[in-house]
Motif scaffolding. Structure first.
Motif, PDB file in Angstrom:
ATOM      1  N   UNK A  66      -1.320   0.199 -11.326  1.00 32.75           N
ATOM      2  CA  UNK A  66      -0.585  -0.739 -10.480  1.00 32.75           C
ATOM      3  C   UNK A  66       0.392  -0.062  -9.511  1.00 32.75           C
ATOM      4  N   UNK A  67       1.065   0.992 -10.004  1.00 34.37           N
ATOM      5  CA  UNK A  67       2.091   1.642  -9.179  1.00 34.37           C
ATOM      6  C   UNK A  67       1.500   2.127  -7.856  1.00 34.37           C
ATOM      7  N   UNK A  68       0.181   2.416  -7.866  1.00 35.90           N
ATOM      8  CA  UNK A  68      -0.462   2.861  -6.632  1.00 35.90           C
ATOM      9  C   UNK A  68      -0.300   1.826  -5.518  1.00 35.90           C
ATOM     10  N   UNK A  69      -0.235   0.531  -5.867  1.00 37.01           N
ATOM     11  CA  UNK A  69      -0.061  -0.505  -4.834  1.00 37.01           C
ATOM     12  C   UNK A  69       1.305  -0.351  -4.170  1.00 37.01           C
ATOM     13  N   UNK A  70       2.342  -0.181  -4.997  1.00 39.39           N
ATOM     14  CA  UNK A  70       3.692  -0.004  -4.456  1.00 39.39           C
ATOM     15  C   UNK A  70       3.775   1.216  -3.550  1.00 39.39           C
ATOM     16  N   UNK A  71       3.174   2.328  -3.996  1.00 43.75           N
ATOM     17  CA  UNK A  71       3.184   3.551  -3.192  1.00 43.75           C
ATOM     18  C   UNK A  71       2.380   3.355  -1.906  1.00 43.75           C
ATOM     19  N   UNK A  72       1.248   2.636  -2.020  1.00 41.38           N
ATOM     20  CA  UNK A  72       0.389   2.458  -0.849  1.00 41.38           C
ATOM     21  C   UNK A  72       1.131   1.695   0.249  1.00 41.38           C
ATOM     22  N   UNK A  73       1.889   0.667  -0.147  1.00 41.49           N
ATOM     23  CA  UNK A  73       2.641  -0.110   0.854  1.00 41.49           C
ATOM     24  C   UNK A  73       3.681   0.803   1.509  1.00 41.49           C
ATOM     25  N   UNK A  74       4.363   1.585   0.680  1.00 45.32           N
ATOM     26  CA  UNK A  74       5.402   2.484   1.187  1.00 45.32           C
ATOM     27  C   UNK A  74       4.802   3.554   2.098  1.00 45.32           C
ATOM     28  N   UNK A  75       3.685   4.153   1.672  1.00 46.17           N
ATOM     29  CA  UNK A  75       3.034   5.182   2.492  1.00 46.17           C
ATOM     30  C   UNK A  75       2.623   4.586   3.832  1.00 46.17           C
ATOM     31  N   UNK A  76       2.055   3.372   3.819  1.00 50.02           N
ATOM     32  CA  UNK A  76       1.602   2.799   5.086  1.00 50.02           C
ATOM     33  C   UNK A  76       2.786   2.485   5.996  1.00 50.02           C
ATOM     34  N   UNK A  77       3.985   2.358   5.429  1.00 47.72           N
ATOM     35  CA  UNK A  77       5.160   2.101   6.261  1.00 47.72           C
ATOM     36  C   UNK A  77       5.747   3.379   6.864  1.00 47.72           C
ATOM     37  N   UNK A  78       5.719   4.485   6.134  1.00 52.55           N
ATOM     38  CA  UNK A  78       6.374   5.684   6.674  1.00 52.55           C
ATOM     39  C   UNK A  78       5.404   6.776   7.107  1.00 52.55           C
ATOM     40  N   UNK A  79       4.118   6.509   7.031  1.00 51.48           N
ATOM     41  CA  UNK A  79       3.127   7.521   7.381  1.00 51.48           C
ATOM     42  C   UNK A  79       3.169   7.829   8.877  1.00 51.48           C
TER      43      UNK A  79
END
Lengths: 272, 266
Positions: B187-200
């Motif tokens: 599940x944590x991958x979802x939280x990281x994915x949203x964050x990565x897509x915001x600061x990538x």
């Protein structure tokens, strides 16, 4: 950097943030961990900054409600710093949303490690040692000393940190912006933020594959084969699969439900 | 037994909520604080204090990191203090009793973790739309819904024994538990994915993998990775600064020449 005077309204907001910063584990969940508690802590700041700008306010709440995980004490420092950044973002647009997110992300990893060792693994042991000595003689003073040394001390540091984070953040961002280096800061914060997410992905996301393929006499453990290509390749693959899905316009709800279904179907088929 | 089970369950629930909203995590939920409280409520303050000391000594080295709790000190303390006062058993007997209950609680929790995690997108929407509703709902959720299962399991286990609860778990096919466990660790991958897509950004995106490799290959901890990350970030910052300075200097000199040209012209 000159020290900035804190106005009456800012003081009120900081006090409210300090009180709310105690809710670190409110609705803690595996997707975003402390994000909801962080949103609750940032709410007084966001409400006071974006009073008359509903669209910006919505974006600020979206920023606040992202994955967050650190120790309870630096939590309030980062929130104070974030208050300063949101204020600068609104007042003179000196810092953009991406940089705010990147700085926040860059700070949570190292502070968690540092303060866990400091408070949980050091001060708590000292406090327990003193308290056990007193309580084993039947003296309840030990319990109160434990709360004072381990609990109240953290609260005091949190209070200092939220204020310090705010004044430090304000003067720091002013200095960077005035010297025209915001672009450089954006880049540096991005590097550090992404490195820390990379670190946290490796240490947190786990695809617990438990799948063995038998071919005649030999059997192949799929996880081992994949890990020999690159350690933890499945976790990072899963992450970028989802980054791709988000870019394509998938909603977080869909992703969460997909993972849930994937886990159950995978377990039913025996690959987990 | 039912009466003391109620006391134990209520103390457990109350401390659980208090620990999340007052002072700091793992302060008020430590045996040294909880044991005297349970003792006081069951009418034997002195035993509570003494047991607080011995239980704290046992649980001092046990820390809950990353959400997996080897033995939950809070429930173990509630149970063993209540047993000692009510039956005269010693602390070890109480802990021996508390361990299977702790395991049982974490099994029931393992089922709920992915379901609570699934609510994350709901919270994300709600906080953007209506912060008042968000505040009220998160606080109610964390006070009543999240600790509910543990409290009920604890109550039933103390009042009626753990057989019934184990039987209820056994009804579920094994793959459901495995699947939910696998889902919550992904599940944590979802939280990281949203964050990565915001600061990538493509320019610095590659550093994600540097951080990743530092952890997965070399096994460094967060502080050490952060020091390496800070070194790279600071170098980058000053490199960029030099670039900006040069650009500004060039802009200034060309502006100066432009002015000179104009003077020459007139």
């Amino acid at each position: 950097m000159e020290k900035k005077q804190v106005t009456q309204e800012e003081r009120k907001v900081l006090k409210s943030m300090f009180l709310r910063s105690h809710l670190v584990f409110t609705t803690f969940n595996m997707v975003k961990m402390e994000a909801n508690a962080y949103t609750l802590t940032m709410a007084p700041a966001i409400e006071s900054i974006y009073k008359d700008d509903p669209e910006e306010k919505r974006e600020a709440y979206l920023r606040a409600n992202q994955f967050f995980n650190t120790h309870a004490v630096p939590f309030s420092f980062i929130a104070g710093l974030n208050y300063a950044m949101e204020k600068q973002h609104h007042d003179n647009g000196s810092i953009d949303g991406t940089t705010i997110n990147a700085i926040k992300t860059a700070l949570m990893g190292p502070t968690a490690g540092m303060f866990d060792s400091l408070f949980f693994n050091c001060l708590r042991i000292i406090a327990s040692g003193i308290a056990i000595g007193l309580c084993s003689q039947g003296n309840v003073l030990g319990t109160f000393l434990f709360i004072l040394i381990y609990g109240v001390s953290q609260s005091v540091v949190k209070y200092l940190f939220v204020n310090w984070g705010y004044t430090f953040g304000t003067s720091f961002i002013d200095a960077v912006y005035n010297s025209g280096l915001m672009q450089a800061l954006t880049k540096a914060a991005g590097v550090m933020g992404l490195m820390m997410i990379g670190f946290m992905t490796a240490s947190t996301v786990n695809v617990p594959l438990n799948w063995t393929i038998s071919i005649g006499e030999t059997s192949v453990v799929v996880q081992d084969v994949l890990n020999s290509i690159f350690p933890g390749i499945l976790g990072v693959g899963l992450l970028f699969l989802m980054v791709g899905a988000i870019k394509k316009g998938w909603r977080p709800t869909q992703l969460v439900l997909c993972i849930l279904a994937f886990g159950l179907v995978g377990a039913f088929l025996g690959i987990f | 037994m039912v009466q003391s089970a109620i006391v134990v369950a209520l103390v457990y629930w109350f401390i659980n909520v208090l620990d999340q909203s007052f002072l700091s995590w793992q302060c008020l939920s430590r045996p040294i604080v909880v044991a005297p409280v349970v003792g006081l409520l069951l009418g034997d303050f002195h035993t509570g204090i003494l047991m607080g000391a011995s239980l704290e000594a046992i649980f001092m080295g046990i820390s809950a990191i990353g959400g997996s709790i080897p033995a939950d000190p809070l429930s173990a303390t509630c149970i063993s203090v209540a047993y000692s006062i009510l039956t005269g058993a010693d602390a070890e007997t109480g802990i021996a009793l508390a361990l299977p209950i702790g395991t049982l609680m974490s099994s029931w929790n393992a089922m709920l973790t992915p379901i609570f995690a699934s609510l994350a997108p709901y919270w994300e929407n709600l906080c953007q739309k209506n912060i008042k509703a968000f505040t009220v709902q998160t606080l109610l959720f964390t006070t009543f819904v999240q600790p509910l299962v543990n409290t009920v399991v604890l109550f039933i286990a103390v009042a009626y024994g753990i057989e019934g609860l184990n039987a209820a778990l056994a009804v579920l096919p094994a793959w459901v538990m495995t699947g939910l466990g696998a889902a919550s660790s992904m599940m944590t991958a979802v939280g990281f994915a949203i964050l990565v897509s915001m600061i990538w950004s493509n320019e610095v995106g590659i550093f994600f993998f540097v951080g990743y490799v530092l952890s997965s290959v070399t096994g460094l901890d967060s502080l050490k990775v952060a020091i390496i990350a800070a070194a790279i970030a600071i170098t980058m910052f000053f490199g960029e600064k030099r670039h900006i300075d040069t650009k500004n200097a060039m802009a200034n000199s060309s502006a100066a020449t432009a002015v000179n040209d104009e003077e020459d012209f007139f």
